[in-house]
Design an enzyme around this catalytic site. Structure first.
Site, PDB file in Angstrom:
ATOM      1  N   LYS A 404       0.815  -1.222   0.000  1.00 13.41           N
ATOM      2  CA  LYS A 404       0.000   0.000   0.000  1.00 13.41           C
ATOM      3  C   LYS A 404       0.846   1.269   0.000  1.00 13.41           C
ATOM      4  CE  LYS A 404      -3.882  -2.214   2.420  1.00 13.41           C
ATOM      5  NZ  LYS A 404      -3.305  -3.537   2.660  1.00 13.41           N
ATOM      6  N   ASP A 480      -8.910  -5.130  -2.236  1.00 15.74           N
ATOM      7  CA  ASP A 480      -8.531  -4.115  -1.251  1.00 15.74           C
ATOM      8  C   ASP A 480      -8.277  -2.804  -1.992  1.00 15.74           C
ATOM      9  OD1 ASP A 480      -7.427  -2.504   0.679  1.00 15.74           O
ATOM     10  OD2 ASP A 480      -6.161  -4.069   1.536  1.00 15.74           O
ATOM     11  N   HIS A 578     -15.474  15.481 -21.124  1.00 22.38           N
ATOM     12  CA  HIS A 578     -15.706  15.606 -19.681  1.00 22.38           C
ATOM     13  C   HIS A 578     -16.788  16.635 -19.381  1.00 22.38           C
ATOM     14  CE1 HIS A 578     -12.835  13.162 -17.273  1.00 22.38           C
ATOM     15  NE2 HIS A 578     -12.301  12.989 -18.477  1.00 22.38           N
TER      16      HIS A 578
END
Length: 593
Positions: A404, A480, A578
């Protein structure tokens, strides 16, 4: 219908035809529950054909008699070497009697538990009908004639009667009062919020009580956070502690992604508009050119504990011991004893002064594998303590793993699944689907993804937006989310081939950390998304193949996302797309608190 009319007639006394109609007799509305005469509540023992003490005596006698008889027969069979499964008719009858008496005695001791519920259910309604205002009104309005049904003439006018509707006695269920007391105790701090599940034995009720206590303590509303419709038992002790609700994230589908000859519909959970549409366009371009291919380079989860010695020499001694090939089989046997699927592959060590960092790598089957490898590492540390008693274990994780966090060791050595995915996009597809040209894409990739990232000092970030796709697929499939950090390490390469007509595009991702069992993969929504991809659960035929396939699908999806976004930038369409798909039309000033 007759049942309802009889219940009304029992309340409103109606005269016979031809008689003088006396005033309507209405029941007196009770003001308290105890003001109403209630019949005696039935007892659980009323269902027995004999008095309770006689019935108990019979079954107690039967129980102990047949137990004694069966024990005697059992000893005789052992003495005579008779097989136990050979039984006579009398023994069958004895076994049946034993089971029946045991069931009765088991139920007898539960009478005290059943009694309160039978008593309460018999007092729930004063009038013998449901305690519902709407039902009472319907029943009373349904029969407004002044004579019995059988005596009423066909053309008889039916004058309306305005019965007085008896309001039901407001009786709060005991659980509400009990919940109120628990909420107050949580707010006051006498009951820990984290202990509600174990105290109540009901995960949903615990979440509701915790939620209400939180609203009272913070004086903030959680009205927009859903509570119902979620299985809180499925996360107990596994996914989340002290829940008060769940967050809804929309899931879109990109695809079909044609990868290694198979088509996949890729689920993506995201709140970023245009992301799924862009990835879907990339999938379309890849599909039109025959699909993408992937290669799995490495499959190994890592864990790196840190230990300390009195001197650097002692730390080096352990390093040499661990890296000696002659010791590997012994260490692997110790490591592998903790799991059927965790198999030690190698150990890489690094020294910082008198501190030693040992990076263990192992296969983990279809699980992501952090718990699995941690157990194996703990076994090895316990084993090493015998030969190195001066070794001081500082931590099971010393950040040399590295989990992580963006780290060069993951970028170079890999962690989890290391995958390369590539495709050749034809010139006409680049023009028609991607709305750009090969030369522009190659130039943009070099100046943006390679040179620009190098100027920024990027670590594993030589791509346009790999993290976008990785995060969306991870959320949808129960991975995760925090491991998106190293899993998004990616270098995107684009090269003109076939005399500059076609485009070769590839993504290299050295540390995709995924699993198809454990963690959030067992939740209903995430499990459904894994099932959509055909990788739900563990593979029985080839352990680890489902997780490896999921890693290649992630890489293929990243390839599609990179191809589409880079094309939009090269064609100057990014801002327009966008503004069309990712711009909020709501007045943000009204949403501010």
């Amino acid at each position: 219908m007759d049942v309802r009319r009889r219940s009304i007639n029992s309340i409103h006394q109606i005269p016979s035809v031809g008689g003088t109609a006396p005033p309507m007799l209405k029941p007196k509305q009770p003001t308290k529950v105890d003001a109403v005469d209630l019949p005696d509540s039935p007892k659980a023992s009323d269902a027995l054909p004999l008095p309770l003490y006689i019935t108990n005596g019979v079954f107690f006698t039967l129980f102990f008699t047949v137990v004694y008889y069966l024990l005697v027969r059992w000893r005789e069979k052992i003495r005579n070497s008779t097989p136990l499964h050979v039984v006579t008719l009398s023994e069958i009858a004895a076994i049946f009697t034993f089971v029946a008496s045991f069931i009765y005695l088991l139920g007898f001791f539960g009478i005290g538990l059943v009694q309160p519920f039978t008593s309460r259910s018999s007092h729930d309604d004063v009038w013998g009908v449901d305690d519902d205002e709407d039902v009472d009104e319907i029943v009373l309005k349904e029969d407004t004639r002044t004579v019995p049904c059988a005596a009423a003439p066909v053309d008889c006018p039916l004058p309306p009667i305005k019965p007085k509707v008896v309001d039901p006695v407001p009786i709060s269920p005991p659980s509400s009062e009990e919940d109120e007391e628990i909420i107050k105790s949580v707010v006051e701090g006498t009951t820990p919020s984290y202990a509600l599940e174990s105290k109540l034995g009901d995960s949903h009720r615990a979440a509701a009580i915790r939620r209400e206590a939180l609203q009272r303590m913070t004086k903030k509303s959680l009205a927009g956070l859903p509570l119902d419709g979620f299985d809180y038992d499925s996360i107990l002790g596994q996914c989340c502690e002290m829940p008060v609700g769940y967050v809804q994230i929309p899931v879109g589908i990109a695809g079909p992604l044609l990868l290694d000859g198979r088509e996949y519909s890729v689920p993506m959970a995201t709140t970023e508009g245009c992301l799924v549409a862009s990835t879907n366009r990339g999938c379309k371009a890849i599909f039109a050119c025959g699909g993408a291919t992937s290669v799995l380079l490495r499959d190994a989860m890592t864990r790196a504990p840190v230990v300390r010695f009195g001197s650097a020499k002692r730390a080096a001694d352990l390093k040499f011991f661990l890296e000696n090939p002659l010791n590997f089989e012994t260490l692997a046997a110790v490591f592998n004893s903790s799991s059927r699927f965790g198999k030690l592959q190698n150990i890489k060590c690094a020294i910082a002064g008198k501190n030693l960092y040992m990076r263990y790598s192992c296969s983990t089957g279809d699980a992501m594998g952090m718990n699995m490898i941690s157990k194996g590492v703990q076994n090895v540390l316990d084993f090493l303590q015998d030969d190195f008693p001066d070794m001081d274990v500082i931590g099971i994780s010393g950040n040399y793993c590295s989990d992580k966090k963006p780290a060069a060791v993951n970028w170079i050595e890999g962690r989890g699944k290391s995958v390369v995915c590539e495709a050749v996009i034809k010139e006409e597809v680049v023009k028609k689907v991607l709305k750009t040209n090969v030369a522009s894409l190659v130039e943009l990739n070099m100046l943006k993804n390679l040179t620009g990232s190098a100027m920024a000092g990027a670590l594993g970030g030589f791509n346009a937006h790999a993290s976008n796709i990785v995060s969306a697929v991870y959320l949808a499939t129960g991975q995760d989310p925090a491991q998106n950090v190293e899993s998004s390490h990616c270098i995107t390469m684009m090269e003109a081939i076939n005399d500059g007509k076609d485009l070769h595009v590839s993504v290299t991702m050295p540390s995709i950390e995924v699993g198809t069992v454990g963690g959030g993969t067992q939740l209903a929504s995430q499990s459904a998304c894994l099932n959509l991809l055909g990788v739900k659960g563990a593979s029985k035929e080839a352990p680890g193949s489902n997780a490896r396939l999921l890693a290649t699908i992630v890489a293929g999806s990243v390839l599609a996302g990179e191809l589409s976004l880079m094309s939009a930038i090269a064609a100057g369409q990014l801002v327009n797309s966008h503004m069309k798909y990712n711009r909020s039309n709501k007045d943000v000033t009204k949403a501010s608190s």
